[in-house]
Design a protein around this motif. Structure first.
Motif, PDB file in Angstrom:
ATOM      1  N   THR A 103       0.819  -1.209   0.000  1.00 18.80           N
ATOM      2  CA  THR A 103       0.000   0.000   0.000  1.00 18.80           C
ATOM      3  C   THR A 103       0.858   1.267   0.000  1.00 18.80           C
ATOM      4  O   THR A 103       2.019   1.254  -0.399  1.00 18.80           O
ATOM      5  N   GLY A 155       0.244   8.232  -3.987  1.00 19.18           N
ATOM      6  CA  GLY A 155      -0.746   7.176  -3.889  1.00 19.18           C
ATOM      7  C   GLY A 155      -1.764   7.220  -5.014  1.00 19.18           C
ATOM      8  O   GLY A 155      -2.038   8.282  -5.582  1.00 19.18           O
ATOM      9  N   VAL A 157      -5.736   6.176  -5.912  1.00 21.36           N
ATOM     10  CA  VAL A 157      -7.013   5.833  -5.300  1.00 21.36           C
ATOM     11  C   VAL A 157      -8.129   5.950  -6.336  1.00 21.36           C
ATOM     12  O   VAL A 157      -7.902   6.372  -7.465  1.00 21.36           O
ATOM     13  N   GLU A 193      -7.966   6.071   0.592  1.00 21.26           N
ATOM     14  CA  GLU A 193      -6.857   5.130   0.752  1.00 21.26           C
ATOM     15  C   GLU A 193      -7.303   3.903   1.536  1.00 21.26           C
ATOM     16  O   GLU A 193      -6.908   2.773   1.226  1.00 21.26           O
TER      17      GLU A 193
END
Length: 259
Positions: A103, A155, A157, A193
């Motif tokens: 992750t 990240g 998402v 997330e």
């Protein structure tokens, strides 16, 4: 009052535990309980606030925000030794030839660096930063999820990321988090997330949770799941007694990484 060693300073550790137990506590109360002057308490609070362990308020101290995470750039340089130790333990635990979900986060980036010398791994990640660390190993297959790319932490998402996760079945999920509540609830700060992490939990054979000792005394607002779902918990120091009991009751393997 139960407290664990967080800072190497027993008074600071007691102060943190008092803040976490009360939510907010005044300078006067702290000075009385810890038997020091208000000036010392104010100095302690300032230092602990700067370290991201408590929140400094007018006239006292409170828990750090459960809504806002510490800035990513600050987390990158915090607790480097602890994160490195945890990362090396994870790398020793993961067998060659495994398929991994990894992750977003600073601790998992340390794990990615520690995994670089493994063989024949398939990594599915929603972190561009993790992918950038691992793709150069010619023996790895690195798959990045599609979706919305976030500038502050690299990240990915969104609905596309969630959809792609469901197409895989990983041997291991490796993820960190924002906080662990005393009742074993796992928490983080960002609902988008967290949605990806939840999907990865559902599509993993083994759930490896990683987190340094500060996670036992932090606060976050979005529920990921529960320690009961974890296969292996890797941390850098002995957890509080209530957490150890939950791990034992649910047969969760606890691995305390050694420096």
């Amino acid at each position: 009052m139960e407290y664990v060693e967080l800072t190497g300073n027993p008074r600071h550790d007691k102060l943190i535990s008092l803040v976490m137990s009360n939510g907010y506590i005044s300078n006067e109360e702290l000075a009385k309980i810890l038997n020091v002057t208000p000036q010392t308490i104010r100095r302690d609070i300032r230092q602990l606030n700067d370290a991201g362990l408590i929140s400094r308020h007018h006239g006292g101290a409170g828990r750090i925000s459960s809504i806002m995470n510490t800035e990513f750039s600050k987390r990158e340089t915090a607790y480097i030794e602890e994160k490195t130790t945890i990362a090396n333990e994870v790398a020793n635990f993961i067998p060659d030839g495994a398929t991994l979900f990894i992750t977003i986060g600073t601790t998992v980036e340390f794990v990615a660096k520690a995994l670089k010398n493994k063989n024949n791994l398939r990594i599915i990640t929603n972190s561009i930063r993790v992918a950038n660390i691992l793709y150069q190993n010619k023996g790895f297959e690195v798959i990045t999820l599609g979706g919305i790319l976030r500038s502050h932490n690299g990240g990915i998402v969104g609905p596309s990321a969630l959809s792609l996760v469901s197409g895989f079945r990983a041997d291991y999920l490796i993820t960190s988090l924002g906080a662990i509540d005393p009742d074993g609830v796992l928490l983080d700060f960002d609902i988008n997330e967290v949605a990806v992490v939840k999907a990865m939990i559902e599509h993993s054979r083994n759930f490896i949770l990683i987190g340094d000792h500060t996670k036992f005394h932090a606060s976050a607002a979005i529920e990921i799941g529960n320690l009961k779902q974890v296969s292996t918990f890797i941390t850098d120091s002995k957890p509080p007694a209530n957490i150890i009991n939950i791990l034992k009751e649910n047969k969760v393997e606890l691995r305390i990484a050694k420096k």
